[in-house]
Write an enzyme that holds these catalytic residues in place. Sequence first.
Site, mmCIF file in Angstrom:
data_model
loop_
_atom_site.group_PDB
_atom_site.id
_atom_site.type_symbol
_atom_site.label_atom_id
_atom_site.label_comp_id
_atom_site.label_asym_id
_atom_site.label_seq_id
_atom_site.Cartn_x
_atom_site.Cartn_y
_atom_site.Cartn_z
ATOM 1 N N ARG A 169 0.827 -1.230 0.000
ATOM 2 C CA ARG A 169 0.000 0.000 0.000
ATOM 3 C C ARG A 169 0.859 1.277 0.000
ATOM 4 O O ARG A 169 0.518 2.284 0.643
ATOM 5 C CB ARG A 169 -0.948 0.034 1.211
ATOM 6 N N SER A 199 -10.588 -0.362 4.342
ATOM 7 C CA SER A 199 -9.806 -0.574 5.573
ATOM 8 C C SER A 199 -9.160 0.744 6.000
ATOM 9 O O SER A 199 -8.530 1.417 5.192
ATOM 10 C CB SER A 199 -8.696 -1.591 5.333
ATOM 11 N N GLU A 228 -4.234 3.638 6.563
ATOM 12 C CA GLU A 228 -4.247 3.467 5.110
ATOM 13 C C GLU A 228 -4.962 4.653 4.457
ATOM 14 O O GLU A 228 -4.598 5.090 3.381
ATOM 15 C CB GLU A 228 -4.960 2.144 4.759
HETATM 16 C C1 LIG Z 1 -15.822 -0.489 0.113
HETATM 17 C C2 LIG Z 1 -14.343 -0.246 -0.127
HETATM 18 C C3 LIG Z 1 -13.505 -1.333 -0.358
HETATM 19 C C4 LIG Z 1 -12.130 -1.125 -0.573
HETATM 20 N N1 LIG Z 1 -11.338 -2.211 -0.806
HETATM 21 C C5 LIG Z 1 -10.022 -2.029 -1.034
HETATM 22 C C6 LIG Z 1 -9.171 -3.152 -1.293
HETATM 23 O O1 LIG Z 1 -9.592 -4.302 -1.338
HETATM 24 N N2 LIG Z 1 -7.852 -2.910 -1.503
HETATM 25 C C7 LIG Z 1 -7.337 -1.651 -1.490
HETATM 26 O O2 LIG Z 1 -6.116 -1.507 -1.693
HETATM 27 N N3 LIG Z 1 -8.118 -0.570 -1.247
HETATM 28 C C8 LIG Z 1 -9.441 -0.720 -1.034
HETATM 29 N N4 LIG Z 1 -10.234 0.362 -0.797
HETATM 30 C C9 LIG Z 1 -9.636 1.716 -0.730
HETATM 31 C C10 LIG Z 1 -9.631 2.474 -2.076
HETATM 32 O O3 LIG Z 1 -10.747 2.100 -2.865
HETATM 33 C C11 LIG Z 1 -8.355 2.227 -2.874
HETATM 34 O O4 LIG Z 1 -7.207 2.632 -2.164
HETATM 35 C C12 LIG Z 1 -8.431 2.985 -4.209
HETATM 36 O O5 LIG Z 1 -7.514 2.477 -5.110
HETATM 37 C C13 LIG Z 1 -8.212 4.481 -4.056
HETATM 38 O O6 LIG Z 1 -8.491 5.081 -5.301
HETATM 39 P P1 LIG Z 1 -9.250 6.493 -5.395
HETATM 40 O O7 LIG Z 1 -9.204 6.910 -6.801
HETATM 41 O O8 LIG Z 1 -10.583 6.414 -4.767
HETATM 42 O O9 LIG Z 1 -8.269 7.366 -4.490
HETATM 43 P P2 LIG Z 1 -8.582 8.725 -3.725
HETATM 44 O O10 LIG Z 1 -9.219 8.427 -2.412
HETATM 45 O O11 LIG Z 1 -9.245 9.691 -4.597
HETATM 46 O O12 LIG Z 1 -7.063 9.184 -3.446
HETATM 47 C C14 LIG Z 1 -6.197 8.373 -2.671
HETATM 48 C C15 LIG Z 1 -4.784 8.946 -2.786
HETATM 49 O O13 LIG Z 1 -4.344 8.856 -4.139
HETATM 50 C C16 LIG Z 1 -4.011 10.166 -4.617
HETATM 51 N N5 LIG Z 1 -4.366 10.209 -6.048
HETATM 52 C C17 LIG Z 1 -5.535 9.849 -6.635
HETATM 53 N N6 LIG Z 1 -5.419 9.980 -7.978
HETATM 54 C C18 LIG Z 1 -4.178 10.453 -8.236
HETATM 55 C C19 LIG Z 1 -3.471 10.811 -9.414
HETATM 56 N N7 LIG Z 1 -4.005 10.733 -10.628
HETATM 57 N N8 LIG Z 1 -2.203 11.266 -9.276
HETATM 58 C C20 LIG Z 1 -1.629 11.381 -8.056
HETATM 59 N N9 LIG Z 1 -2.244 11.075 -6.900
HETATM 60 C C21 LIG Z 1 -3.515 10.606 -6.991
HETATM 61 C C22 LIG Z 1 -4.803 11.124 -3.749
HETATM 62 O O14 LIG Z 1 -4.216 12.422 -3.766
HETATM 63 C C23 LIG Z 1 -4.696 10.425 -2.405
HETATM 64 O O15 LIG Z 1 -3.439 10.662 -1.835
HETATM 65 C C24 LIG Z 1 -11.606 0.195 -0.574
HETATM 66 C C25 LIG Z 1 -12.463 1.280 -0.355
HETATM 67 C C26 LIG Z 1 -13.817 1.071 -0.142
HETATM 68 C C27 LIG Z 1 -14.723 2.254 0.076
#
Ligand SMILES: Cc1cc2nc3c(=O)[nH]c(=O)nc-3n(C[C@H](O)[C@H](O)[C@H](O)COP(=O)(O)OP(=O)(O)OC[C@H]3O[C@@H](n4cnc5c(N)ncnc54)[C@H](O)[C@@H]3O)c2cc1C
Length: 289
Positions: free
Chosen positions: A166, A214, A284
């Site tokens: 992560r 998480s 996380e």
């Molecule tokens: C129900 C649920 C289940 C989940 N299950 C998992 C799982 O199984 N495994 C897991 O790893 N995670 C899980 N997650 C967490 C999350 O979905 C992941 O970490 C996901 O990949 C984050 O992507 P996001 O676009 O929503 O990130 P955001 O929340 O929008 O951003 C997260 C971080 O990434 C940065 N970021 C986003 N896009 C960019 C970009 N283009 N350039 C630079 N920085 C950027 C943001 O600035 C921030 O620091 C879960 C979440 C939920 C709600």
Amino acid sequence: MGTFSIYNSMNIISSFPMSKVTSFKCGGLAKWFVCPDDLKDFESILKLHNGKKFYILGNGSNTLCPDDGYDGLVISTSNLKKIKKDGNIVVCECGVNLFALNDFLRENGLGGLEWSYGIPGTVGGATIMNSGAFEKDISEFVEKVEIFDDGKVIVLDKNEISFSYRKSSLKDFPIFRVWLKLFFSEKETIKELQDFYFEKRNSKQPLNYPSAGSIFKRGEDFFPAEIIDKLGLKGYKIGGAQISEKHSGFIINQGEATATDIMKLINLIEDTVFNKKNIKLEREIIIMK
Ligand SMILES: Cc1cc2nc3c(=O)[nH]c(=O)nc-3n(C[C@H](O)[C@H](O)[C@H](O)COP(=O)(O)OP(=O)(O)OC[C@H]3O[C@@H](n4cnc5c(N)ncnc54)[C@H](O)[C@@H]3O)c2cc1C
């Protein structure tokens, strides 16, 4: 909310409610909010905003915005959704949603990422976080990443990026595009695997409530959810936030939670685990600041 146009006539919105764009569905206002329509606009915004405070938002599924808001520019990647393929290499703009990516891969007979079906994030967010599940993570599939570094757009080969659990060395760099290497597979097999992983996720996670997945990272020799369970915290509530009864690693918004309720619950878990087990949990989720 108000809007005005700048940067190639894109609308900048003032006082934008972050509850609309984060999976926790709570939090305060972003001072400014913009959705670039293409990578050129994304680059222009970053150049013009150079040195000032910004937050790149993917799907907001790992992000909590405090109730007093974010005093800077939020750049949403929600319009950067192009995907193309060349053989078994798929090139994704950072805002491609993992659901959409999985649909594309299934339609094109490309396997490997089925385990990610159900993670509600974008390719950019997943790459920064090195998202994973079921003992796999996205770094295993990343070939190249296009980033914005010191005013320039550059492409890094996978050998120039370090990934761990992560975590990635890309943390402070805006990601534009990601090249993923998949393998050829049958559509039916891909669908079966996607359904299998989605069902597994659904059986363990409280998907009917807003959350950010998480809250804490797994430790080398422990699962935070197990410790939280053993300490009797499962189901504990502060305001509208609750440690999920279904999965103690998740905090859910029961409807009216504030970001402050969620933060209080996070602090309570951290303090209790530290005081009773001498373990310092690592978060996380990303708290905007
Ligand atoms: C129900 C649920 C289940 C989940 N299950 C998992 C799982 O199984 N495994 C897991 O790893 N995670 C899980 N997650 C967490 C999350 O979905 C992941 O970490 C996901 O990949 C984050 O992507 P996001 O676009 O929503 O990130 P955001 O929340 O929008 O951003 C997260 C971080 O990434 C940065 N970021 C986003 N896009 C960019 C970009 N283009 N350039 C630079 N920085 C950027 C943001 O600035 C921030 O620091 C879960 C979440 C939920 C709600």
